[in-house]
Design a protein around this motif. Structure first.
Motif, PDB file in Angstrom:
ATOM      1  N   ARG A   1       0.660  -1.235   0.055  1.00  0.00           N
ATOM      2  CA  ARG A   1       0.069   0.018  -0.125  1.00  0.00           C
ATOM      3  C   ARG A   1       0.863   1.153  -0.186  1.00  0.00           C
ATOM      4  O   ARG A   1       0.839   2.129  -0.740  1.00  0.00           O
ATOM      5  CB  ARG A   1      -0.892   0.062   1.190  1.00  0.00           C
ATOM      6  N   LEU A   2       1.994   1.152   0.825  1.00  0.00           N
ATOM      7  CA  LEU A   2       2.864   2.526   0.588  1.00  0.00           C
ATOM      8  C   LEU A   2       3.550   2.711  -0.441  1.00  0.00           C
ATOM      9  O   LEU A   2       3.847   3.835  -0.922  1.00  0.00           O
ATOM     10  CB  LEU A   2       3.885   2.347   2.109  1.00  0.00           C
ATOM     11  N   LYS A   3       4.021   1.494  -1.166  1.00  0.00           N
ATOM     12  CA  LYS A   3       4.848   1.843  -2.260  1.00  0.00           C
ATOM     13  C   LYS A   3       3.860   2.303  -3.363  1.00  0.00           C
ATOM     14  O   LYS A   3       4.207   3.042  -4.106  1.00  0.00           O
ATOM     15  CB  LYS A   3       5.382   0.323  -2.401  1.00  0.00           C
ATOM     16  N   THR A   4       2.662   1.763  -3.495  1.00  0.00           N
ATOM     17  CA  THR A   4       1.627   2.227  -4.459  1.00  0.00           C
ATOM     18  C   THR A   4       1.277   3.625  -3.939  1.00  0.00           C
ATOM     19  O   THR A   4       1.184   4.618  -5.049  1.00  0.00           O
ATOM     20  CB  THR A   4       0.384   1.453  -4.259  1.00  0.00           C
TER      21      THR A   4
ATOM     22  N   ARG B   1      13.002  -3.090  -4.880  1.00  0.00           N
ATOM     23  CA  ARG B   1      12.744  -3.033  -6.267  1.00  0.00           C
ATOM     24  C   ARG B   1      11.203  -3.155  -6.352  1.00  0.00           C
ATOM     25  O   ARG B   1      10.425  -4.174  -5.677  1.00  0.00           O
ATOM     26  CB  ARG B   1      13.447  -4.202  -7.097  1.00  0.00           C
ATOM     27  N   ASP B   2      10.426  -2.736  -7.239  1.00  0.00           N
ATOM     28  CA  ASP B   2       8.950  -2.988  -7.333  1.00  0.00           C
ATOM     29  C   ASP B   2       8.673  -4.223  -8.380  1.00  0.00           C
ATOM     30  O   ASP B   2       7.700  -4.693  -7.966  1.00  0.00           O
ATOM     31  CB  ASP B   2       8.486  -1.548  -8.089  1.00  0.00           C
TER      32      ASP B   2
ATOM     33  N   ASP C   1      10.990  -7.073 -11.333  1.00  0.00           N
ATOM     34  CA  ASP C   1      12.269  -7.697 -11.727  1.00  0.00           C
ATOM     35  C   ASP C   1      12.984  -6.807 -12.629  1.00  0.00           C
ATOM     36  O   ASP C   1      14.080  -7.050 -13.130  1.00  0.00           O
ATOM     37  CB  ASP C   1      12.052  -8.958 -12.072  1.00  0.00           C
ATOM     38  N   LEU C   2      12.004  -5.553 -13.142  1.00  0.00           N
ATOM     39  CA  LEU C   2      12.695  -4.919 -14.307  1.00  0.00           C
ATOM     40  C   LEU C   2      12.980  -3.469 -13.856  1.00  0.00           C
ATOM     41  O   LEU C   2      13.947  -2.945 -14.312  1.00  0.00           O
ATOM     42  CB  LEU C   2      11.693  -5.107 -15.606  1.00  0.00           C
ATOM     43  N   ASP C   3      11.940  -2.784 -13.438  1.00  0.00           N
ATOM     44  CA  ASP C   3      11.845  -1.322 -13.524  1.00  0.00           C
ATOM     45  C   ASP C   3      12.976  -0.678 -12.584  1.00  0.00           C
ATOM     46  O   ASP C   3      13.312   0.730 -12.970  1.00  0.00           O
ATOM     47  CB  ASP C   3      10.429  -0.898 -13.013  1.00  0.00           C
ATOM     48  N   TYR C   4      13.310  -1.204 -11.421  1.00  0.00           N
ATOM     49  CA  TYR C   4      14.396  -0.758 -10.744  1.00  0.00           C
ATOM     50  C   TYR C   4      15.649  -0.266 -11.574  1.00  0.00           C
ATOM     51  O   TYR C   4      16.294   0.523 -11.155  1.00  0.00           O
ATOM     52  CB  TYR C   4      14.829  -1.369  -9.438  1.00  0.00           C
TER      53      TYR C   4
END
Length: 357
Positions: free
Chosen positions: A23-26, A68-69, A71-74
């Motif tokens: 929730r916090l990351k979103t 990391r959000d 496996d790719l975006d970070y």
């Protein structure tokens, strides 16, 4: 790595993200939380994940990939030359739409992804050996809309050169075990040679123990592809890595014969717990799986791990699976060495006192 027991236990990389953290990351990606606050959340979660692994008795721990959000975006968000038109997300786990319009600039000697800083924070929290993983260039390139290269291989290799710079920085900060994850490779088996060439660019000149993890995908605890590991051979024999980290518990152990048949003479990280189910394996089942693997891989070349990352199971299930994995490995280790099992580790679900460093 020195000082490890026979049949050392480890994780593949990721660890469960609690609902409150989701929730916090979103909230951050919706513009309702500062970056500094998000970093505090990450650091608290990493400390907890390390403590869970230590209590379970894991020999080689990880940071849980909790910064990391997905496996790719970070990685893609930090790569020079990668464009992300829209950085807001409805849910933190979603993938960005990324594109490259011009050839990526060559590495300049710095490490813009900041992975060495991530490792240094983790190393300050634990005395145990650390596995530090990052997504490989083949998988990263698959999610980039390519408008710059006539041949996608050139994009893969350009990303690999940047990851090589990151690996040099990681080694300089004390990293000793680095793992390249290629979760998309199973979906493009005819491109194994390209992936291996890129892996060798990443590892070039970096004197650490290198692992290569190849699974069949683990998005929302579901495989993205099916098949057998024979597609890796013979190409992977040319990979300059020290161990293959593979998925077996979910699929069965027939593919170990493929690894042995093709003459793989380095370490194998053998998956002994299935991360795509909440069912918790018993220590006896884990031990039986390890004994089966020992029929094809000698004990001194066997590393014990889950099939893949633990992100998609709950924290309680992850702790129970890791405890069963450690106990099963201890059973077999005792059979091989003739030594009694050491005192059991504390129950990872028991109440905790004190503060994590």
């Amino acid at each position: 790595m020195d000082g490890l027991p026979l049949l050392p236990t480890t994780v593949v990389g990721s660890y469960p993200v609690p609902e409150w953290m989701e929730r916090l990351k979103t909230e951050y990606f919706r513009g309702r939380m500062s970056h500094a606050q998000l970093q505090d959340v990450h650091e608290m979660a990493i400390k907890a994940a390390l403590r869970d692994q230590e209590l379970a008795g894991i020999d080689i721990v990880s940071d849980g990939e909790l910064r990391r959000d997905n496996d790719l975006d970070y990685f893609l968000a930090r790569l020079p030359g990668i464009e992300i038109p829209h950085t807001a997300k409805d849910f933190y786990f979603d993938y960005y739409d990324t594109r490259v319009r011009a050839p990526l600039p060559p590495p300049t000697g710095d490490a813009p992804l900041g992975l060495a800083d991530d490792f240094a924070f983790t190393a300050a929290q634990t005395d145990r050996p650390i596995k530090f993983s990052f997504t490989g260039p083949f998988s990263l390139a698959r999610r980039v809309h390519n408008e710059a290269y006539a041949d996608r291989r050139d994009l893969v290799f350009a990303i690999a050169r940047h990851l090589n710079a990151e690996a040099h920085a990681l080694a300089a900060r004390g990293a000793r075990l680095l793992q390249i994850d290629e979760p998309f490779l199973a979906g493009y088996p005819h491109e194994a040679e390209t992936a291996v060439e890129a892996v060798n660019i990443v590892t070039e000149g970096v004197d650490v123990t290198w692992g290569l993890h190849v699974c069949y995908g683990n998005r929302y605890a579901r495989p993205s592809w099916e098949g057998h590991y024979d597609f890796l051979f013979p190409a992977v024999l040319d990979a300059r890595v020290d161990q293959l980290v593979l998925e077996f518990a979910r699929k069965g152990y027939d593919d170990l014969t493929v690894v042995a048949k093709h003459g793989w003479d380095r370490a194998v990280g053998v998956g002994v717990v299935d991360v795509k189910t909440n069912h918790v394996e018993t220590p006896d089942l884990v031990a039986s799986r390890i004994r089966g693997a020992l029929e094809l891989v000698p004990a001194e070349r066997l590393v014990i791990n889950p099939d893949c990352g633990l992100r998609n199971v709950t924290g309680a299930v992850a702790r129970a699976k890791l405890a069963a994995m450690v106990s099963g490995a201890a059973q077999v280790r005792g059979e091989l060495t003739g030594a009694p099992d050491p005192d059991p580790e504390p129950d990872p679900d028991a109440p905790r006192g004190g503060a994590t460093r």
